[in-house]
Design a protein around this motif. Structure first.
Motif, mmCIF file in Angstrom:
data_model
loop_
_atom_site.group_PDB
_atom_site.id
_atom_site.type_symbol
_atom_site.label_atom_id
_atom_site.label_comp_id
_atom_site.label_asym_id
_atom_site.label_seq_id
_atom_site.Cartn_x
_atom_site.Cartn_y
_atom_site.Cartn_z
ATOM 1 N N HIS A 20 -2.563 40.378 27.272
ATOM 2 C CA HIS A 20 -2.386 41.337 26.180
ATOM 3 C C HIS A 20 -0.902 41.559 25.887
ATOM 4 O O HIS A 20 -0.047 41.352 26.761
ATOM 5 C CB HIS A 20 -3.023 42.689 26.523
ATOM 6 C CG HIS A 20 -4.511 42.653 26.625
ATOM 7 N ND1 HIS A 20 -5.173 42.238 27.766
ATOM 8 C CD2 HIS A 20 -5.473 42.978 25.713
ATOM 9 C CE1 HIS A 20 -6.475 42.298 27.570
ATOM 10 N NE2 HIS A 20 -6.687 42.751 26.333
ATOM 11 N N ILE A 21 -0.647 42.009 24.671
ATOM 12 C CA ILE A 21 0.706 42.418 24.282
ATOM 13 C C ILE A 21 0.615 43.807 23.666
ATOM 14 O O ILE A 21 -0.385 44.153 23.024
ATOM 15 C CB ILE A 21 1.357 41.418 23.297
ATOM 16 C CG1 ILE A 21 2.850 41.764 23.109
ATOM 17 C CG2 ILE A 21 0.624 41.399 21.954
ATOM 18 C CD1 ILE A 21 3.612 40.700 22.323
ATOM 19 N N SER A 22 1.666 44.590 23.887
ATOM 20 C CA SER A 22 1.664 45.953 23.365
ATOM 21 C C SER A 22 3.093 46.411 23.106
ATOM 22 O O SER A 22 4.049 45.861 23.675
ATOM 23 C CB SER A 22 0.998 46.905 24.366
ATOM 24 O OG SER A 22 1.016 48.241 23.891
ATOM 25 N N GLY A 70 10.203 48.141 22.421
ATOM 26 C CA GLY A 70 9.925 47.492 23.693
ATOM 27 C C GLY A 70 8.584 46.779 23.621
ATOM 28 O O GLY A 70 7.578 47.381 23.249
ATOM 29 N N LEU A 71 8.542 45.495 23.964
ATOM 30 C CA LEU A 71 7.321 44.707 23.936
ATOM 31 C C LEU A 71 6.901 44.379 25.371
ATOM 32 O O LEU A 71 7.731 43.942 26.181
ATOM 33 C CB LEU A 71 7.526 43.415 23.139
ATOM 34 C CG LEU A 71 7.959 43.601 21.679
ATOM 35 C CD1 LEU A 71 8.164 42.245 21.019
ATOM 36 C CD2 LEU A 71 6.931 44.418 20.913
ATOM 37 N N ILE A 72 5.609 44.593 25.666
ATOM 38 C CA ILE A 72 5.103 44.448 27.029
ATOM 39 C C ILE A 72 4.024 43.373 27.045
ATOM 40 O O ILE A 72 3.051 43.444 26.289
ATOM 41 C CB ILE A 72 4.509 45.772 27.539
ATOM 42 C CG1 ILE A 72 5.510 46.919 27.336
ATOM 43 C CG2 ILE A 72 4.112 45.657 29.003
ATOM 44 C CD1 ILE A 72 4.879 48.287 27.374
ATOM 45 N N LEU A 73 4.181 42.398 27.918
ATOM 46 C CA LEU A 73 3.210 41.315 28.076
ATOM 47 C C LEU A 73 2.520 41.484 29.422
ATOM 48 O O LEU A 73 3.179 41.565 30.460
ATOM 49 C CB LEU A 73 3.915 39.958 27.999
ATOM 50 C CG LEU A 73 3.038 38.711 28.112
ATOM 51 C CD1 LEU A 73 2.125 38.586 26.900
ATOM 52 C CD2 LEU A 73 3.914 37.463 28.252
ATOM 53 N N THR A 74 1.188 41.549 29.418
ATOM 54 C CA THR A 74 0.433 41.702 30.670
ATOM 55 C C THR A 74 -0.545 40.543 30.843
ATOM 56 O O THR A 74 -1.097 40.020 29.868
ATOM 57 C CB THR A 74 -0.355 43.029 30.687
ATOM 58 O OG1 THR A 74 -1.182 43.109 29.512
ATOM 59 C CG2 THR A 74 0.579 44.215 30.714
ATOM 60 N N SER A 75 -0.761 40.162 32.087
ATOM 61 C CA SER A 75 -1.677 39.070 32.400
ATOM 62 C C SER A 75 -3.107 39.597 32.472
ATOM 63 O O SER A 75 -3.364 40.793 32.306
ATOM 64 C CB SER A 75 -1.281 38.437 33.729
ATOM 65 O OG SER A 75 -1.390 39.395 34.779
ATOM 66 N N ALA A 76 -4.043 38.690 32.777
ATOM 67 C CA ALA A 76 -5.465 39.047 32.787
ATOM 68 C C ALA A 76 -5.796 40.119 33.817
ATOM 69 O O ALA A 76 -6.737 40.893 33.635
ATOM 70 C CB ALA A 76 -6.306 37.795 33.019
ATOM 71 N N ASP A 77 -5.021 40.180 34.899
ATOM 72 C CA ASP A 77 -5.305 41.201 35.917
ATOM 73 C C ASP A 77 -4.541 42.495 35.675
ATOM 74 O O ASP A 77 -4.545 43.399 36.514
ATOM 75 C CB ASP A 77 -4.998 40.655 37.315
ATOM 76 C CG ASP A 77 -3.520 40.307 37.508
ATOM 77 O OD1 ASP A 77 -2.723 40.553 36.563
ATOM 78 O OD2 ASP A 77 -3.171 39.783 38.584
#
Length: 613
Positions: A20-22, A70-77
């Motif tokens: 996801h990105i937020s 600020g852009l946040i990239l998160t993995s599947a977990d």
């Protein structure tokens, strides 16, 4: 739309399933990236937009602010894999990281390479802004201007023609003598840094104005391109300019960059044109916040208009601003206005009316709606924003063609009226008609209507362009609005009046309209209020008229202007009795019937605590 680029430095492609990105730490899973595959040693691009009109499964539902996000990239977990501060960007500037042997620090690029390797040339930060020793607007004696910067190794470069400084502009080497109207724009240049923001100042060696001053600085060729548009049938040209707004005492109120374009229709051919000021993120800010129209009014605007007084510029030059101001407390969408003197690249450009732009920015500011839900229709069918489909549907609900092809009203019974008013703000339409009748304007061509697609705002008429208002104290336009055939313009085309004709067919609305008309004209549009407002506005621009006439010859002379002002005031004094007669004529009211409605209007006023609402 904005965009974000993903880079995969590995030897195998990666599908971002569950990633996801937020732009919010409180909502890390704002947008699912599962549909994106980043090729080995390659790039993938994601479009981003906070606009409803851009909504799509493959578009992230947020925009990236020019002031930084600020852009946040998160993995599947749910692990935060990357966090990137974009920093402040400008039109033509992107931010990112260098790949390969470069560091992971944020850098800025002046060349966008969407979906491919970032440029080798990059900048770590911005140079410090140039600072002027004098920022006063008005001057009577020559003075020395010094320019400084916090960057010890910085080179200051400046221009005096309104254009932005470049590395080829004149280098500042010592104090500059300012002895006449001058616009100075300066920036700091440091090796390895982005150039600073441009510092702008306009200095006037003029008798101080009695109204606020708006200065505009921009590349002269850009302005010439903008100003060359002289027909309503060709596209406008928009270019960036820098605006400063000074209060009457010469103090700086606010400044910002904006898109500049001509405004208006037939008046584009005039030597003094109207100008629209469009605020966009790409120019530095999407909105500007300042109490241009007083502290008790809306303060945040997506666009504004510097209006040349329209076709009334030859006569009183206050008709439009006076009438739009006079109706502000009614249930009408009308623009606030204030007079100002305008200078373009240090040259006096005349007296203008600073007004709200009656577009979707207005609805967003006044109603808090998403501007992407707005439909705006001009005249019969022209789409200024959104679609005309619903407007045509509503029109056909009340006016249809018979077997002979003639327009006929389908009467609004009580049941049909209840349905109709789900779509049309009948009370606002009533106030609009009252205003148009009290300040009779036979120019029926300029009709605009708007609503939001969710009907938080139902169809309403826009009160604008009143250049011919109150051309006669005896004027009567209600019959035109209730004409099912339509009202012809000079070119023979018809302005259809379907909404008004439909409402006229309903007894409940007619009863409301008559009562409201008497209420408004007795307790709001009365000369105890209107004459002081009129006199105050005349007194405001009176000291400005000699300069305006000398600049443009419009009006042709002070004596002509004073005569037109006198005639308009006399018509205003005489209007109440004729406004009453017009209502009686159109609704066939006897004196006794009028008295009954007046009693209802008086009761309405008393119920409101003796205050107009």
């Amino acid at each position: 739309m904005d965009w974000v680029e993903f880079y995969n430095g590995g030897d195998e492609s990666v599908t971002l399933t569950g990633w996801h990105i937020s732009d919010s730490k409180r909502e890390l899973q704002k947008f699912d990236l599962s549909f994106i595959t980043v090729p080995a040693n390659g790039y993938a691009v994601l479009s981003c937009s906070g606009s409803i009109s851009d909504a799509a499964p493959t578009v992230a539902p947020f925009s990236i602010s020019g002031s930084g996000d600020g852009l946040i990239l998160t993995s599947a977990d749910g692990t935060v894999v990357d966090y990137f501060e974009t920093g402040a960007t400008r039109l033509g500037v992107t931010s990112g990281r260098q790949t390969g042997g470069g560091s992971g620090d944020r850098v800025f690029f002046t060349q966008a390479t969407k979906g491919s390797t970032n440029p080798d040339v990059c900048y770590l930060s911005y140079a410090a802004n140039a600072v002027f020793s004098n920022t006063e607007l008005y001057h009577s004696e020559p003075f020395s201007l010094e320019i400084k910067t916090k960057n010890a190794d910085g080179v200051i470069r400046y221009t005096t023609d309104g254009s932005k400084p470049t590395e080829q502009s004149t280098e500042y080497t010592g104090a500059i003598t300012i002895s006449s109207n001058t616009v100075i724009r300066a920036a700091t240049f440091v090796s390895g840094m982005m150039p600073s923001d441009v510092t702008t100042a306009t200095y006037l060696f003029e008798t101080p104005h009695s109204v606020p001053v708006v200065t505009l600085a921009m590349n002269q060729k850009d302005f010439d391109d903008v100003y060359a548009v002289s027909s309503p049938f060709v596209p406008v040209v928009e270019r960036e300019g820098h605006i400063q707004y000074f209060e009457k005492d010469g103090s700086l109120g606010v400044e910002t960059s904006a898109g500049i374009r001509v405004s208006g229709a037939s008046t584009r051919r005039y030597p003094q044109k109207s100008l629209a000021l469009i605020f966009r993120s790409g120019y530095g800010r999407k909105t500007v916040t300042y109490p241009f129209f007083g502290n008790d009014y809306i303060k945040t605007f997506g666009s504004l208009v510097l209006r040349n007084a329209g076709q009334d510029c030859l006569n009183t030059r206050i008709r439009d601003s006076f009438t739009s101001t006079a109706v502000l407390d009614m249930n009408i969408d009308s623009s606030a206005a204030t007079f100002c003197a305008v200078y373009i690249n240090g040259r006096y450009w005349g007296l203008y009316d600073l007004k709200e732009n009656m577009n979707k920015d207005y609805l967003a500011a006044h109603y808090g709606v998403d501007e992407d839900t707005v439909n705006i229709i001009k005249r019969n069918t022209v789409e200024l924003a959104g679609s005309n489909a619903d407007f045509l549907r509503v029109r056909s609900y009340v006016v249809q063609q018979n077997a002979s092809g003639a327009n006929v009203v389908v009467p609004l019974t009580a049941e049909r009226y209840a349905e109709f008013t789900k779509w049309v703000d009948a009370e606002s339409i009533a106030d609009y008609l009252i205003a148009r009748e009290y300040f009779p304007d036979a120019d029926m061509f300029n009709q605009k209507y708007w609503r939001t697609t969710d009907y938080k705002v139902r169809w309403r008429a826009i009160f604008y362009d009143s250049d011919f208002a109150l051309s006669s104290e005896r004027g009567d336009v209600l019959g035109h609005y209730f004409n099912v055939v339509g009202v012809p313009s000079a070119d023979g085309s018809l302005s259809q009046m379907d909404l008004y004709c439909g409402l006229r067919s309903n007894e409940e609305w007619c009863d409301y309209f008559i009562t409201r008309y008497i209420y408004v004209t007795k307790y709001y549009l009365n000369n105890d209020r209107l004459l002081p407002l009129f006199d105050s506005m005349v007194d405001t621009i009176q000291p400005e008229m000699d300069r305006q006439i000398a600049r443009w010859g419009r009006p042709e002379s002070r004596s002509h202007w004073e005569n037109e002002i006198s005639k308009l005031r006399s018509m205003l004094v005489a209007r109440p009795q004729y406004a009453k007669q017009c209502l009686q004529y159109n609704f066939k009211l006897s004196e006794a019937q009028y008295a009954e409605y007046e009693a209802k209007a008086d009761a309405m006023f008393n119920q409101n605590g003796g205050v107009f609402k």
